[in-house]
Design a protein around this motif. Structure first.
Motif, short mmCIF file in Angstrom:
data_model
loop_
_atom_site.label_atom_id
_atom_site.label_comp_id
_atom_site.label_asym_id
_atom_site.label_seq_id
_atom_site.Cartn_x
_atom_site.Cartn_y
_atom_site.Cartn_z
N ASN A 1 0.82 -1.21 0.00
CA ASN A 1 0.00 0.00 0.00
C ASN A 1 0.86 1.26 0.00
N LEU A 2 2.01 1.21 0.68
CA LEU A 2 2.91 2.36 0.69
C LEU A 2 3.45 2.60 -0.72
N LEU B 1 0.69 4.21 -2.71
CA LEU B 1 0.54 5.61 -2.34
C LEU B 1 1.66 6.45 -2.95
N ASN B 2 2.89 5.97 -2.84
CA ASN B 2 4.02 6.72 -3.38
C ASN B 2 3.89 6.90 -4.89
N GLU C 1 8.54 11.08 0.16
CA GLU C 1 8.75 10.25 1.35
C GLU C 1 8.76 11.08 2.63
N ASP D 1 6.89 13.13 5.24
CA ASP D 1 5.50 13.30 5.70
C ASP D 1 5.10 14.75 5.94
N GLY E 1 1.84 13.28 5.35
CA GLY E 1 1.55 12.55 6.58
C GLY E 1 0.06 12.52 6.88
N LYS F 1 -1.59 9.86 4.74
CA LYS F 1 -1.36 8.52 5.30
C LYS F 1 -2.29 8.26 6.49
N ASN F 2 -2.41 9.25 7.37
CA ASN F 2 -3.27 9.08 8.55
C ASN F 2 -4.74 8.94 8.18
N LYS G 1 -5.33 5.50 6.86
CA LYS G 1 -5.38 4.55 7.99
C LYS G 1 -6.76 4.56 8.64
N ILE H 1 -0.79 1.40 5.87
CA ILE H 1 0.35 1.99 5.15
C ILE H 1 1.64 1.57 5.84
#
Length: 80
Positions: free
Chosen positions: A3-4, A7-8, A23, A25, A67, A70-71, A74, A80
């Motif tokens: 998943n990371l 996302l990237n 990379e 955040d 960041g 990502k949160n 989640k 992630i």
């Protein structure tokens, strides 16, 4: 692909990032030149499509940094 990694790839494609700055955040629209309102809409569309989630308007408006993205993912159960 994790998943990371997904996302990237989204971040690189949507914001036209050529280096590894995605990379970090703490980066947001002030640091990423191509992060404008249109790119933000494209980002959300890609996130929803790739991760199979539906992000509410409040969370969309709270995506100030990588960041935060990502949160929020989640919060929708995307690990992630």
């Amino acid at each position: 692909m994790t998943n990371l990694d997904k996302l990237n790839k989204i971040l690189r494609d949507v914001f036209n990032i050529k280096d590894n700055s995605y990379e970090k955040d703490e980066l947001g629209p002030d640091e990423i030149e191509d992060w404008d309102s249109l790119a933000h809409v494209e980002l959300v569309n890609n996130l929803e499509e790739i991760f199979g989630v539906s992000i509410n308007v409040v969370d969309i408006s709270r995506m100030y940094t990588i960041g935060d993205i990502k949160n929020i993912l989640k919060k929708y159960g995307v690990i992630i």
